[in-house]
Design an enzyme around this catalytic site. Structure first.
Site, PDB file in Angstrom:
ATOM      1  N   SER A  58      -5.852  -7.614  11.741  1.00  0.00           N
ATOM      2  CA  SER A  58      -6.749  -8.598  11.129  1.00  0.00           C
ATOM      3  C   SER A  58      -6.072  -9.420  10.034  1.00  0.00           C
ATOM      4  O   SER A  58      -6.445 -10.570   9.804  1.00  0.00           O
ATOM      5  CB  SER A  58      -7.984  -7.896  10.565  1.00  0.00           C
ATOM      6  OG  SER A  58      -8.748  -7.356  11.620  1.00  0.00           O
ATOM      7  N   GLU A  60      -3.281 -10.788  10.160  1.00  0.00           N
ATOM      8  CA  GLU A  60      -2.570 -11.910  10.790  1.00  0.00           C
ATOM      9  C   GLU A  60      -3.498 -12.967  11.388  1.00  0.00           C
ATOM     10  O   GLU A  60      -3.045 -14.022  11.826  1.00  0.00           O
ATOM     11  CB  GLU A  60      -1.623 -11.378  11.875  1.00  0.00           C
ATOM     12  CG  GLU A  60      -0.468 -10.549  11.343  1.00  0.00           C
ATOM     13  CD  GLU A  60      -0.839  -9.136  10.909  1.00  0.00           C
ATOM     14  OE1 GLU A  60      -0.125  -8.566  10.067  1.00  0.00           O
ATOM     15  OE2 GLU A  60      -1.860  -8.588  11.415  1.00  0.00           O
ATOM     16  N   THR A  87      -8.105   4.941   1.334  1.00  0.00           N
ATOM     17  CA  THR A  87      -7.331   4.197   0.339  1.00  0.00           C
ATOM     18  C   THR A  87      -7.917   2.796   0.176  1.00  0.00           C
ATOM     19  O   THR A  87      -8.731   2.366   0.995  1.00  0.00           O
ATOM     20  CB  THR A  87      -5.855   4.052   0.785  1.00  0.00           C
ATOM     21  OG1 THR A  87      -5.801   3.191   1.937  1.00  0.00           O
ATOM     22  CG2 THR A  87      -5.241   5.407   1.119  1.00  0.00           C
ATOM     23  N   HIS A  89      -6.703   0.103   0.974  1.00  0.00           N
ATOM     24  CA  HIS A  89      -6.179  -0.786   2.008  1.00  0.00           C
ATOM     25  C   HIS A  89      -7.297  -1.573   2.712  1.00  0.00           C
ATOM     26  O   HIS A  89      -7.163  -2.765   2.981  1.00  0.00           O
ATOM     27  CB  HIS A  89      -5.387   0.040   3.025  1.00  0.00           C
ATOM     28  CG  HIS A  89      -4.744  -0.751   4.116  1.00  0.00           C
ATOM     29  ND1 HIS A  89      -3.620  -1.516   3.904  1.00  0.00           N
ATOM     30  CD2 HIS A  89      -5.074  -0.900   5.428  1.00  0.00           C
ATOM     31  CE1 HIS A  89      -3.283  -2.103   5.040  1.00  0.00           C
ATOM     32  NE2 HIS A  89      -4.152  -1.748   5.978  1.00  0.00           N
TER      33      HIS A  89
END
Length: 158
Positions: A58, A60, A87, A89
């Protein structure tokens, strides 16, 4: 449920003459493949021409969506799946994809159908992927939004 308030059925949009690119991530194949199938069904029914481009994830989606629009596509349908982990992220990728795709639409003046699912777990994605038994078809919804916006822009620009 995220679909609360959505229209009961998506009206068919005449996409004749429109060129649409579906840009889809490769994470979570079952969900992503369902999203792609829903987008393809909607685009086929509209009469638009379309192609599919796959990207690693996602994050990119914005840069490839921008390239597709700059290369002549009338609209993009961006599809991705981001599942929350343990996390931060998740927040970074979700924010980057959302902000990036918004910027692409504004900078190019062309529609980006937003079909990036941000989920707590895989079951939520399966429920939204347009698969047999799913309650929603977010790929179809994203394609419909891109088509409808492209048609509106075409009418405004004459």
């Amino acid at each position: 449920m995220s679909g609360a308030g959505a229209p009961n059925a998506l009206e068919n949009v005449d996409g004749t003459g429109l060129n649409v690119v579906i840009v889809a991530g490769t994470w979570h194949d079952e969900i992503t493949d369902g999203l792609i199938a829903g987008a393809q069904r909607t685009l086929e029914a509209s009469g638009a021409t379309f192609s599919l481009v796959r990207v690693p994830g996602s994050f990119e989606l914005p840069v490839v969506s921008k390239a597709a629009l700059e290369a002549g596509a009338d609209a993009v349908v961006a599809l991705g799946v981001i599942i929350r982990g343990g996390t931060p992220h998740f927040e970074y990728v979700s924010s980057a994809a959302t902000d990036g795709l918004t910027r692409v639409a504004i900078d190019t003046g062309k529609p980006v159908g937003f079909g990036v699912l941000t989920l707590d777990d895989e079951a939520q994605g399966i429920d939204r992927a347009g698969l047999p038994g799913s309650r929603e078809d977010k790929g179809a919804e994203a394609a419909h939004a891109a088509l409808s916006t492209a048609v509106t822009l075409r009418a405004l620009r004459g």
